[in-house]
Design a protein around this motif. Sequence first.
Motif, PDB file in Angstrom:
ATOM      1  N   ARG A 138      -7.740  -2.306  -5.237  1.00 63.16           N
ATOM      2  CA  ARG A 138      -6.507  -3.051  -5.552  1.00 63.16           C
ATOM      3  C   ARG A 138      -5.586  -3.224  -4.343  1.00 63.16           C
ATOM      4  NH1 ARG A 138      -2.969   1.645  -8.706  1.00 63.16           N
ATOM      5  NH2 ARG A 138      -4.100   3.332  -7.682  1.00 63.16           N
ATOM      6  N   TYR A 139      -5.780  -2.403  -3.309  1.00 62.65           N
ATOM      7  CA  TYR A 139      -4.885  -2.498  -2.148  1.00 62.65           C
ATOM      8  C   TYR A 139      -5.488  -3.268  -0.974  1.00 62.65           C
ATOM      9  CZ  TYR A 139      -2.264   1.058  -4.695  1.00 62.65           C
ATOM     10  OH  TYR A 139      -1.570   1.740  -5.649  1.00 62.65           O
ATOM     11  N   ALA A 173       4.271   0.555  -7.089  1.00 60.44           N
ATOM     12  CA  ALA A 173       3.105   0.279  -6.243  1.00 60.44           C
ATOM     13  C   ALA A 173       1.872   1.052  -6.695  1.00 60.44           C
ATOM     14  CB  ALA A 173       3.428   0.613  -4.793  1.00 60.44           C
ATOM     15  N   GLN A 174       2.098   2.139  -7.431  1.00 61.89           N
ATOM     16  CA  GLN A 174       0.964   2.954  -7.879  1.00 61.89           C
ATOM     17  C   GLN A 174       0.426   2.516  -9.244  1.00 61.89           C
ATOM     18  OE1 GLN A 174       3.005   6.637  -7.216  1.00 61.89           O
ATOM     19  NE2 GLN A 174       1.980   7.046  -5.266  1.00 61.89           N
ATOM     20  N   GLU A 175       1.024   1.475  -9.807  1.00 62.79           N
ATOM     21  CA  GLU A 175       0.493   0.952 -11.083  1.00 62.79           C
ATOM     22  C   GLU A 175      -0.848   0.262 -10.849  1.00 62.79           C
ATOM     23  OE1 GLU A 175       3.468  -1.401 -12.998  1.00 62.79           O
ATOM     24  OE2 GLU A 175       4.760   0.353 -13.376  1.00 62.79           O
ATOM     25  N   GLU A 176      -1.509  -0.012 -11.960  1.00 65.67           N
ATOM     26  CA  GLU A 176      -2.869  -0.559 -11.875  1.00 65.67           C
ATOM     27  C   GLU A 176      -2.966  -1.836 -11.042  1.00 65.67           C
ATOM     28  OE1 GLU A 176      -5.817  -1.172 -15.401  1.00 65.67           O
ATOM     29  OE2 GLU A 176      -4.672   0.681 -15.647  1.00 65.67           O
ATOM     30  N   GLN A 177      -1.982  -2.683 -11.266  1.00 63.96           N
ATOM     31  CA  GLN A 177      -1.941  -3.947 -10.531  1.00 63.96           C
ATOM     32  C   GLN A 177      -1.089  -3.739  -9.276  1.00 63.96           C
ATOM     33  OE1 GLN A 177      -3.318  -6.919 -11.950  1.00 63.96           O
ATOM     34  NE2 GLN A 177      -2.945  -7.863  -9.968  1.00 63.96           N
ATOM     35  N   ALA A 178      -1.639  -4.052  -8.119  1.00 64.81           N
ATOM     36  CA  ALA A 178      -0.884  -3.833  -6.884  1.00 64.81           C
ATOM     37  C   ALA A 178       0.432  -4.603  -6.912  1.00 64.81           C
ATOM     38  CB  ALA A 178      -1.714  -4.261  -5.685  1.00 64.81           C
ATOM     39  N   LEU A 179       1.433  -3.994  -6.320  1.00 63.74           N
ATOM     40  CA  LEU A 179       2.763  -4.612  -6.254  1.00 63.74           C
ATOM     41  C   LEU A 179       2.783  -5.661  -5.145  1.00 63.74           C
ATOM     42  CD1 LEU A 179       5.847  -4.456  -7.084  1.00 63.74           C
ATOM     43  CD2 LEU A 179       6.070  -2.764  -5.262  1.00 63.74           C
ATOM     44  N   GLU A 180       3.304  -6.838  -5.491  1.00 61.18           N
ATOM     45  CA  GLU A 180       3.425  -7.911  -4.489  1.00 61.18           C
ATOM     46  C   GLU A 180       4.884  -8.001  -4.041  1.00 61.18           C
ATOM     47  OE1 GLU A 180       1.163 -10.404  -3.267  1.00 61.18           O
ATOM     48  OE2 GLU A 180      -0.506  -9.255  -4.120  1.00 61.18           O
ATOM     49  N   THR A 205      15.320   4.356  -3.949  1.00 63.44           N
ATOM     50  CA  THR A 205      14.656   3.050  -4.009  1.00 63.44           C
ATOM     51  C   THR A 205      13.180   3.194  -3.640  1.00 63.44           C
ATOM     52  OG1 THR A 205      16.751   2.172  -3.206  1.00 63.44           O
ATOM     53  CG2 THR A 205      14.881   0.650  -3.254  1.00 63.44           C
ATOM     54  N   ILE A 206      12.933   4.018  -2.628  1.00 69.06           N
ATOM     55  CA  ILE A 206      11.546   4.258  -2.209  1.00 69.06           C
ATOM     56  C   ILE A 206      10.755   4.882  -3.365  1.00 69.06           C
ATOM     57  CG2 ILE A 206      10.090   5.637  -0.643  1.00 69.06           C
ATOM     58  CD1 ILE A 206      11.368   3.460   0.951  1.00 69.06           C
ATOM     59  N   ASP A 207      11.364   5.855  -4.042  1.00 71.16           N
ATOM     60  CA  ASP A 207      10.714   6.502  -5.192  1.00 71.16           C
ATOM     61  C   ASP A 207      10.331   5.458  -6.243  1.00 71.16           C
ATOM     62  OD1 ASP A 207      10.913   9.015  -4.121  1.00 71.16           O
ATOM     63  OD2 ASP A 207      12.733   9.566  -5.225  1.00 71.16           O
ATOM     64  N   GLU A 208      11.258   4.577  -6.489  1.00 65.43           N
ATOM     65  CA  GLU A 208      11.039   3.525  -7.481  1.00 65.43           C
ATOM     66  C   GLU A 208       9.883   2.605  -7.057  1.00 65.43           C
ATOM     67  OE1 GLU A 208      14.006   0.223  -9.388  1.00 65.43           O
ATOM     68  OE2 GLU A 208      14.906   1.901  -8.321  1.00 65.43           O
ATOM     69  N   LEU A 209       9.894   2.242  -5.790  1.00 68.04           N
ATOM     70  CA  LEU A 209       8.829   1.367  -5.275  1.00 68.04           C
ATOM     71  C   LEU A 209       7.467   2.062  -5.360  1.00 68.04           C
ATOM     72  CD1 LEU A 209      10.545  -0.332  -2.184  1.00 68.04           C
ATOM     73  CD2 LEU A 209       9.888  -1.414  -4.341  1.00 68.04           C
ATOM     74  N   PHE A 210       7.449   3.369  -5.100  1.00 67.75           N
ATOM     75  CA  PHE A 210       6.182   4.102  -5.199  1.00 67.75           C
ATOM     76  C   PHE A 210       5.623   4.017  -6.624  1.00 67.75           C
ATOM     77  CE2 PHE A 210       6.577   6.139  -1.017  1.00 67.75           C
ATOM     78  CZ  PHE A 210       5.239   6.215  -0.668  1.00 67.75           C
ATOM     79  N   LEU A 211       6.495   4.188  -7.602  1.00 65.01           N
ATOM     80  CA  LEU A 211       6.041   4.125  -9.000  1.00 65.01           C
ATOM     81  C   LEU A 211       5.432   2.751  -9.295  1.00 65.01           C
ATOM     82  CD1 LEU A 211       8.859   6.013 -10.954  1.00 65.01           C
ATOM     83  CD2 LEU A 211       6.478   6.731 -10.558  1.00 65.01           C
ATOM     84  N   LEU A 229       0.858  -1.186   0.000  1.00 63.02           N
ATOM     85  CA  LEU A 229       0.000   0.000   0.000  1.00 63.02           C
ATOM     86  C   LEU A 229       0.899   1.242   0.000  1.00 63.02           C
ATOM     87  CD1 LEU A 229      -3.151   0.956   0.812  1.00 63.02           C
ATOM     88  CD2 LEU A 229      -1.840   1.777   2.747  1.00 63.02           C
ATOM     89  N   PRO A 230       0.823   2.067  -1.044  1.00 61.81           N
ATOM     90  CA  PRO A 230       1.679   3.260  -1.070  1.00 61.81           C
ATOM     91  C   PRO A 230       0.989   4.459  -0.418  1.00 61.81           C
ATOM     92  CG  PRO A 230       0.639   2.929  -3.222  1.00 61.81           C
ATOM     93  CD  PRO A 230       0.020   1.923  -2.290  1.00 61.81           C
ATOM     94  N   LEU A 231       1.572   4.972   0.647  1.00 63.28           N
ATOM     95  CA  LEU A 231       1.009   6.143   1.329  1.00 63.28           C
ATOM     96  C   LEU A 231       1.959   7.309   1.074  1.00 63.28           C
ATOM     97  CD1 LEU A 231      -1.207   7.269   3.204  1.00 63.28           C
ATOM     98  CD2 LEU A 231       0.239   6.650   5.133  1.00 63.28           C
ATOM     99  N   ASP A 232       1.646   8.072   0.040  1.00 62.85           N
ATOM    100  CA  ASP A 232       2.600   9.040  -0.484  1.00 62.85           C
ATOM    101  C   ASP A 232       2.527  10.385   0.233  1.00 62.85           C
ATOM    102  OD1 ASP A 232       4.524  10.156  -2.015  1.00 62.85           O
ATOM    103  OD2 ASP A 232       3.442  10.054  -3.914  1.00 62.85           O
ATOM    104  N   ARG A 233       2.983  10.398   1.458  1.00 65.06           N
ATOM    105  CA  ARG A 233       2.931  11.625   2.250  1.00 65.06           C
ATOM    106  C   ARG A 233       4.060  11.579   3.273  1.00 65.06           C
ATOM    107  NH1 ARG A 233      -3.037  12.874   4.441  1.00 65.06           N
ATOM    108  NH2 ARG A 233      -3.590  12.502   2.289  1.00 65.06           N
TER     109      ARG A 233
END
Lengths: 471, 220
Positions: free
Chosen positions: B73-74, B142-149, B134-140, B12-16
């Motif tokens: 999705r999350y 995780a925010q795609e249509e299909q949730a990141l596993e 790395t966090i920035d990359e993971l956010f990208l 779950l990306p919490l972008d704050r």
Amino acid sequence: MTGKTLYDKVWDAHVVGEREDGQTILYIDQHLLHEVTSPQAFAGLEQAGRKPWRIDANLATPDHNVPTQGRELGIAGIADEVAREQVIALDSNCRRYGITQFDILDPRQGIVHVVGPEQGATLPGMTIVCGDSHTSTHGAFAALAQGIGTSDVEHVLTTQTLVQTKAANFSVQVEGRLQPGVGAKDLVLAMIGMIGTAGATGHTIEYRGETIGELSMEGRMTLCNMAIEGGARAGMVAVDDKTLEYVAGRPFAPSGEQWQMAETYWRGLVCDPGAEFDQSVSLAADALVPQVTWGTSPEMVTGIDGAVPNPASTADPLAAEAIAYALEYMGLRPDQPMTEIQLDRVFIGSCTNSRIEDLRSAAAIVKGRKIAKSLKQALVVPGSGLVKAQAEREGLAEIFLAAGFEWRAAGCSMCLAMNPDRLLPGEHCASTSNRNFEGRQGYGGRTHLVSPAMAAAAAVNGHFVDVRELL
Amino acid sequence: MKAFTNEQGAVLPLDRANVDTDQIIPKQYLKSLRRTGFGANLFDAWRFLDEGDIGVTPNERQLNHEFVLNEPRYQGARFLLARDNFGCGSSREHAVWALQEFGFCCVIAPSFADIFLSNCFKNGLLPIVLKTETIDELFLLAQEEQALELSVDLPAQTLCLTGGRTFEFAIDANRKRTLVEGLDDIGMTLAHAAAIEAFETGHRRAMPWLFDKGRALEEK
């Protein structure tokens, strides 16, 4: 070997040893308890069949949940059934284990961080913990004082120790003279604005320099109180004559021969020349103007002569986004002058600013004036029953009441709004507390952190003004 | 404490940045006498459009469909991806209890506030610190249509993206052992009871004013 910082000295004097996980076992001299973060710890102790290690190292008082009206009713005056259960639980846990408690009807009851120093339960050189992040307040007495979670409350109750890794040293050097109307609150808000809310994470702050020496103990408590808002779990100030004068004669403080012995030790609780800090910042007191927060983090702060920032002119996109988000929550527009922020309520209180000196500085502004008609409410909540009584003796309560303030009984009150004192959605509040987080003072509420003098000036005008114009 | 070794699930990306513990679990829920019952009110003021209180169930309330936690999705996410200074503010351990009860086993961020971090280790909620890039990359991702596993292997100190890359993370060796073996924190310290007693004896001799303060109060 280079010299030791104040933090190094107090830390070193309490190291029991090292645990197999590499963490230091640190002996704890004073444990303060309140009703909100202790019940699960007492329950855990009981479930594990363990007992408190040292009863006399504990002192308790209810503060977070207690109503500030109808205090003479005691526990029966707590209308919120769930809150009442928590206060009852503290009573019964303290009674069961023989822990000294200033209960809801005791004249000494109050905010735990006001009560500790007031009673002399807070002494120089101590290690102090409490299940509350603003425990950093007690660092004003050259104590190493830290907030802990509930598992650690149980750990300290059971073992009289805290297990942790030593933090780094952070020096905040302040030189120069504060202008009249500018005080410790402005200083610490400016510091947080400078280093950011995570600026001192992993560090213990030591406040140093000429300006700190000039501050009263109340002012130093305000500074240390908000060290946590700069990320530091603890903030400290060296011992000097003012420290000893404040402590002398307090109920839990030593006297006679023990005082002599203690004083000799306490006098050494200063930073050694040549001690090294891992990080340092300097602030000039002369140039400092009264501070006001405009956002939803204590680092979102500016001078009263300033304006709300404009995300459009903020270079960093993440910062611009954070500003835009905060302005939406706060209902403020970019470039809005701070003096144009209209207020609904004013709150003078909290562990940051509810001591006698805070009330005096607010009363000096309020005297002979009335609160603005546009205000829905202006509250003064003294930090303890004893502060309240003293303020009444000094005629401060009368000044506040004559101006249209409400004069309440001691507790955390609207700082975190666990009791009935709270903001309604969308309301702006000039508050002497420590956190302007979303909803902190009530669901949807909008908090602006200021000094007691600035809160008083805002109450009189209905919007923020430079208190120096009212002196 | 329950041992922590391997876990997997969605992110779950919490972008704050600077998410404070007042947001993680608001104050009205801290009146509870228990360690449980907080999950339903995790991020309460962001998750719902109306004010909540103890005893009001989620289905009586208005969901904020804009908030990331409510996106379909999350649902069932086990990893919380966050920004700098996660968990700042109040020391309330209830924040960690709420995150765990909701289903999170791990929070990944560039930095954490000190007290929150300590509370995580006390409860077996794994805090993973990764570089901002790395966090920035993971956010990208995780925010795609299909949730990141993701799956985490604490003994190996790795985070694996399903069907893809592996990130290593650093963690203090001793704290890792405490989590992996699910050691009892208080029990570990009590194993040093003799050392604490010995220290206390010396401390009392050196600083007698720190002891029996209650008696001093009664005498006065």
